[in-house]
Motif scaffolding. Structure first.
Motif, PDB file in Angstrom:
ATOM      1  N   GLY A  10      -6.330   7.568   4.553  1.00 39.51           N
ATOM      2  CA  GLY A  10      -6.493   8.944   4.985  1.00 39.51           C
ATOM      3  C   GLY A  10      -7.782   9.570   4.513  1.00 39.51           C
ATOM      4  O   GLY A  10      -8.122  10.678   4.930  1.00 39.51           O
ATOM      5  N   ASP A  11      -8.530   8.878   3.645  1.00 40.66           N
ATOM      6  CA  ASP A  11      -9.836   9.392   3.214  1.00 40.66           C
ATOM      7  C   ASP A  11     -10.946   9.026   4.193  1.00 40.66           C
ATOM      8  O   ASP A  11     -12.127   9.191   3.897  1.00 40.66           O
ATOM      9  CB  ASP A  11     -10.190   8.905   1.805  1.00 40.66           C
ATOM     10  CG  ASP A  11     -10.352   7.380   1.719  1.00 40.66           C
ATOM     11  OD1 ASP A  11     -10.356   6.710   2.764  1.00 40.66           O
ATOM     12  OD2 ASP A  11     -10.451   6.854   0.588  1.00 40.66           O
ATOM     13  N   SER A  12     -10.556   8.527   5.388  1.00 40.92           N
ATOM     14  CA  SER A  12     -11.504   8.212   6.471  1.00 40.92           C
ATOM     15  C   SER A  12     -12.454   7.080   6.107  1.00 40.92           C
ATOM     16  O   SER A  12     -13.623   7.092   6.504  1.00 40.92           O
ATOM     17  CB  SER A  12     -12.298   9.464   6.878  1.00 40.92           C
ATOM     18  OG  SER A  12     -11.433  10.500   7.276  1.00 40.92           O
ATOM     19  N   THR A  13     -11.959   6.095   5.368  1.00 39.99           N
ATOM     20  CA  THR A  13     -12.789   4.933   5.048  1.00 39.99           C
ATOM     21  C   THR A  13     -12.064   3.643   5.391  1.00 39.99           C
ATOM     22  O   THR A  13     -10.835   3.571   5.387  1.00 39.99           O
ATOM     23  CB  THR A  13     -13.162   4.880   3.548  1.00 39.99           C
ATOM     24  OG1 THR A  13     -11.974   4.704   2.759  1.00 39.99           O
ATOM     25  CG2 THR A  13     -13.887   6.135   3.120  1.00 39.99           C
ATOM     26  N   LEU A  14     -12.872   2.617   5.690  1.00 40.16           N
ATOM     27  CA  LEU A  14     -12.432   1.228   5.743  1.00 40.16           C
ATOM     28  C   LEU A  14     -13.061   0.538   4.539  1.00 40.16           C
ATOM     29  O   LEU A  14     -14.252   0.719   4.280  1.00 40.16           O
ATOM     30  CB  LEU A  14     -12.911   0.536   7.023  1.00 40.16           C
ATOM     31  CG  LEU A  14     -12.272   0.925   8.356  1.00 40.16           C
ATOM     32  CD1 LEU A  14     -13.008   0.211   9.495  1.00 40.16           C
ATOM     33  CD2 LEU A  14     -10.804   0.556   8.391  1.00 40.16           C
TER      34      LEU A  14
ATOM     35  N   ALA B 175       0.857  -1.195   0.000  1.00 35.78           N
ATOM     36  CA  ALA B 175       0.000   0.000   0.000  1.00 35.78           C
ATOM     37  C   ALA B 175       0.884   1.233   0.000  1.00 35.78           C
ATOM     38  O   ALA B 175       1.881   1.291   0.722  1.00 35.78           O
ATOM     39  CB  ALA B 175      -0.899  -0.005   1.233  1.00 35.78           C
ATOM     40  N   ASP B 176       0.501   2.249  -0.792  1.00 31.78           N
ATOM     41  CA  ASP B 176       1.360   3.420  -0.903  1.00 31.78           C
ATOM     42  C   ASP B 176       0.613   4.726  -0.659  1.00 31.78           C
ATOM     43  O   ASP B 176      -0.591   4.738  -0.403  1.00 31.78           O
ATOM     44  CB  ASP B 176       2.095   3.441  -2.246  1.00 31.78           C
ATOM     45  CG  ASP B 176       1.177   3.670  -3.455  1.00 31.78           C
ATOM     46  OD1 ASP B 176       0.063   4.218  -3.285  1.00 31.78           O
ATOM     47  OD2 ASP B 176       1.566   3.296  -4.577  1.00 31.78           O
ATOM     48  N   ARG B 177       1.380   5.809  -0.756  1.00 29.20           N
ATOM     49  CA  ARG B 177       0.826   7.137  -0.497  1.00 29.20           C
ATOM     50  C   ARG B 177      -0.120   7.581  -1.603  1.00 29.20           C
ATOM     51  O   ARG B 177      -0.986   8.441  -1.385  1.00 29.20           O
ATOM     52  CB  ARG B 177       1.978   8.138  -0.357  1.00 29.20           C
ATOM     53  CG  ARG B 177       1.511   9.536   0.006  1.00 29.20           C
ATOM     54  CD  ARG B 177       2.642  10.530  -0.009  1.00 29.20           C
ATOM     55  NE  ARG B 177       2.173  11.872   0.343  1.00 29.20           N
ATOM     56  CZ  ARG B 177       2.945  12.944   0.375  1.00 29.20           C
ATOM     57  NH1 ARG B 177       4.222  12.844   0.079  1.00 29.20           N
ATOM     58  NH2 ARG B 177       2.437  14.119   0.699  1.00 29.20           N
ATOM     59  N   ASP B 178       0.035   7.023  -2.785  1.00 34.22           N
ATOM     60  CA  ASP B 178      -0.763   7.451  -3.938  1.00 34.22           C
ATOM     61  C   ASP B 178      -2.049   6.653  -4.113  1.00 34.22           C
ATOM     62  O   ASP B 178      -2.456   6.353  -5.238  1.00 34.22           O
ATOM     63  CB  ASP B 178       0.078   7.371  -5.215  1.00 34.22           C
ATOM     64  CG  ASP B 178       1.150   8.437  -5.258  1.00 34.22           C
ATOM     65  OD1 ASP B 178       1.002   9.452  -4.557  1.00 34.22           O
ATOM     66  OD2 ASP B 178       2.140   8.253  -5.979  1.00 34.22           O
TER      67      ASP B 178
ATOM     68  N   HIS C 169       2.868  11.109  11.875  1.00 36.23           N
ATOM     69  CA  HIS C 169       3.284  11.725  10.617  1.00 36.23           C
ATOM     70  C   HIS C 169       2.172  11.807   9.585  1.00 36.23           C
ATOM     71  O   HIS C 169       2.404  12.239   8.463  1.00 36.23           O
ATOM     72  CB  HIS C 169       4.434  10.919  10.017  1.00 36.23           C
ATOM     73  CG  HIS C 169       4.046   9.533   9.608  1.00 36.23           C
ATOM     74  ND1 HIS C 169       3.926   8.507  10.513  1.00 36.23           N
ATOM     75  CD2 HIS C 169       3.724   9.003   8.392  1.00 36.23           C
ATOM     76  CE1 HIS C 169       3.564   7.408   9.875  1.00 36.23           C
ATOM     77  NE2 HIS C 169       3.431   7.675   8.590  1.00 36.23           N
ATOM     78  N   TYR C 170       0.958  11.437   9.929  1.00 35.11           N
ATOM     79  CA  TYR C 170      -0.078  11.312   8.906  1.00 35.11           C
ATOM     80  C   TYR C 170      -0.448  12.637   8.249  1.00 35.11           C
ATOM     81  O   TYR C 170      -0.795  12.670   7.069  1.00 35.11           O
ATOM     82  CB  TYR C 170      -1.327  10.641   9.493  1.00 35.11           C
ATOM     83  CG  TYR C 170      -1.126   9.174   9.788  1.00 35.11           C
ATOM     84  CD1 TYR C 170      -1.095   8.238   8.760  1.00 35.11           C
ATOM     85  CD2 TYR C 170      -0.936   8.719  11.085  1.00 35.11           C
ATOM     86  CE1 TYR C 170      -0.891   6.893   9.021  1.00 35.11           C
ATOM     87  CE2 TYR C 170      -0.729   7.378  11.347  1.00 35.11           C
ATOM     88  CZ  TYR C 170      -0.709   6.468  10.316  1.00 35.11           C
ATOM     89  OH  TYR C 170      -0.489   5.144  10.569  1.00 35.11           O
ATOM     90  N   ASP C 171      -0.396  13.733   8.994  1.00 38.05           N
ATOM     91  CA  ASP C 171      -0.771  15.020   8.412  1.00 38.05           C
ATOM     92  C   ASP C 171       0.084  15.351   7.191  1.00 38.05           C
ATOM     93  O   ASP C 171      -0.393  15.956   6.225  1.00 38.05           O
ATOM     94  CB  ASP C 171      -0.633  16.132   9.456  1.00 38.05           C
ATOM     95  CG  ASP C 171      -1.790  16.137  10.453  1.00 38.05           C
ATOM     96  OD1 ASP C 171      -2.792  15.449  10.175  1.00 38.05           O
ATOM     97  OD2 ASP C 171      -1.679  16.790  11.495  1.00 38.05           O
ATOM     98  N   SER C 172       1.351  14.969   7.235  1.00 35.00           N
ATOM     99  CA  SER C 172       2.256  15.280   6.130  1.00 35.00           C
ATOM    100  C   SER C 172       1.993  14.425   4.895  1.00 35.00           C
ATOM    101  O   SER C 172       2.525  14.709   3.817  1.00 35.00           O
ATOM    102  CB  SER C 172       3.711  15.086   6.571  1.00 35.00           C
ATOM    103  OG  SER C 172       3.958  13.717   6.885  1.00 35.00           O
ATOM    104  N   LEU C 173       1.182  13.382   5.037  1.00 29.17           N
ATOM    105  CA  LEU C 173       0.915  12.488   3.907  1.00 29.17           C
ATOM    106  C   LEU C 173      -0.243  12.968   3.038  1.00 29.17           C
ATOM    107  O   LEU C 173      -0.395  12.506   1.901  1.00 29.17           O
ATOM    108  CB  LEU C 173       0.606  11.071   4.420  1.00 29.17           C
ATOM    109  CG  LEU C 173       1.751  10.364   5.147  1.00 29.17           C
ATOM    110  CD1 LEU C 173       1.275   9.009   5.671  1.00 29.17           C
ATOM    111  CD2 LEU C 173       2.951  10.180   4.232  1.00 29.17           C
ATOM    112  N   TYR C 174      -1.057  13.865   3.570  1.00 28.06           N
ATOM    113  CA  TYR C 174      -2.169  14.381   2.768  1.00 28.06           C
ATOM    114  C   TYR C 174      -1.625  15.262   1.653  1.00 28.06           C
ATOM    115  O   TYR C 174      -0.704  16.059   1.863  1.00 28.06           O
ATOM    116  CB  TYR C 174      -3.141  15.182   3.639  1.00 28.06           C
ATOM    117  CG  TYR C 174      -4.016  14.321   4.502  1.00 28.06           C
ATOM    118  CD1 TYR C 174      -5.173  13.749   4.000  1.00 28.06           C
ATOM    119  CD2 TYR C 174      -3.689  14.077   5.830  1.00 28.06           C
ATOM    120  CE1 TYR C 174      -5.984  12.947   4.789  1.00 28.06           C
ATOM    121  CE2 TYR C 174      -4.486  13.271   6.630  1.00 28.06           C
ATOM    122  CZ  TYR C 174      -5.633  12.712   6.098  1.00 28.06           C
ATOM    123  OH  TYR C 174      -6.427  11.918   6.887  1.00 28.06           O
TER     124      TYR C 174
END
Length: 361
Positions: free
Chosen positions: A162-166, A116-119, A309-314
């Motif tokens: 990070g899109d707030s979904t499962l 799974a990646d950032r994109d 560190h999640y804020d920096s991934l958006y």
């Protein structure tokens, strides 16, 4: 500290970046901020088997069910494998993404590697030939923070983003079968209208098919139950915490352990009773582990209150359309004003002309 080739390791801290037990429990591996991969054998007693260097700082690792390899995902988007049977061997590049990797998983039979990646992508590859991409699971709108192949339903993948979904996937075909918007469940817990729910931890209990998740910077554990036949998640309970939690884990019996950033009570134990998890305080194992953590709390003090560190991934978004529409509206208003002025000047000119003609007569 020096590497096996005699060269010094890259300067860094001893902070652990990723760790994992093998499915058998016989091995434990970790990577740290100094780019070290350290392997322990846990039985009959703990023993350090090897210490190897990794190419780049890691984000996630997992050990195969066969206890023969460690798969390590790093910040450059690569996955390397490190042999357990030959614990001094260097790493082998298995696959790569064009984006930062955040998690790596394996199917229970070690046949598939999932990354799974950032994109927003989840890639499914054959373990024996990782260049052979089986499918992509596409649908998330932000980085994919966690993935888990359901152990007792090995064709299903659970992912969080990070899109707030499962989301649940038939990962071999890449088909999404279910999506749960966490904001509809967690919303009442916050007053922020734009609150995000990036999942930092997922734990699963085969007995009952229970899923517990922890969201970054939100002091609540959310519990769901997997309905494998209907292929959906059913929301069951939320456990509110006073301090934030660092980690959660299910036991096979269904007991839920919560590790909090609280030196007075670092561990909480919740036990299922009539379909709800309730706190337990008189458990000897809980008391023993809590005492050990309290006695060694100096190890954790530096991490209390530290944001993840999640804020920096958006990804930064730019509303170019709104700016364009605003400029367009301003131009239209200017053109309208100019036309009105032209009409007014034209009307004044006609009046003057008529008066001149009348006076000449």
């Amino acid at each position: 500290m020096t590497r096996q080739d005699g060269n010094p390791t890259d300067k860094g801290s001893d902070d652990i970046l990723a760790f994992a037990f093998s499915p058998s429990g016989d091995y434990f591996a970790l990577t740290d901020d100094s780019k070290r991969l350290i392997l322990f054998r846990t039985k009959p007693s703990w023993e350090c088997v090897s210490m190897r260097s990794v190419k780049r700082r890691c984000t996630s690792l997992i050990i195969t069910a066969a206890d023969d390899k460690i798969l390590v995902a790093d910040k450059s988007g690569d996955v390397y494998s490190y042999s357990i049977t030959d614990p001094q061997a260097e790493g082998k590049l298995e696959l790569g993404h064009l984006s930062l990797l955040l998690d790596v998983a394996l199917s229970p039979d070690d046949r598939y590697i999932l990354t799974a990646d950032r994109d927003e992508k989840i890639r499914v590859s054959l373990a024996k030939a990782p260049y052979d991409i089986v499918s992509y699971c596409l649908g998330h709108k932000e980085f994919v923070s966690k993935i888990l192949v359901i152990p007792n339903y090995p064709d299903l993948l659970l992912s969080a983003s990070g899109d707030s979904t499962l989301r649940l996937w038939d990962y071999k075909s890449g088909e999404e079968v279910y999506c749960c918007h966490l904001s509809s469940i967690c919303g009442p817990e916050t007053t922020k209208p734009d609150q995000k729910y990036p999942v930092s931890r997922i734990t699963y209990c085969c007995q009952g098919g229970y899923v517990a998740i922890l969201c970054d910077c939100i002091p609540t554990v959310y519990v769901f139950q997997l309905d494998a036949i209907a292929q959906q998640l059913i929301y069951r309970q939320q456990i509110s915490l006073k301090p934030k939690a660092w980690d959660i884990a299910f036991e096979e019996t269904g007991d839920l352990w919560i590790f909090e950033e609280d030196s007075e009570a670092p561990l909480q134990l919740y036990r299922p009773c009539d379909g709800q998890w309730k706190p337990v305080t008189d458990d000897k194992g809980l008391q023993k582990m809590s005492k050990y953590l309290q006695d060694n709390w100096t190890v954790f003090e530096g991490f209390v209150g530290v944001e993840r560190h999640y804020d920096s991934l958006y990804k930064a978004s730019f509303d170019n359309m709104a700016a364009y529409l605003q400029r367009k509206e301003e131009r239209l208003q200017q053109q309208k004003k100019k036309r009105q002025e032209d009409l007014q000047h034209g009307s004044n000119g006609e009046t003057k002309k008529m008066k001149t003609e009348e006076s000449s007569l």
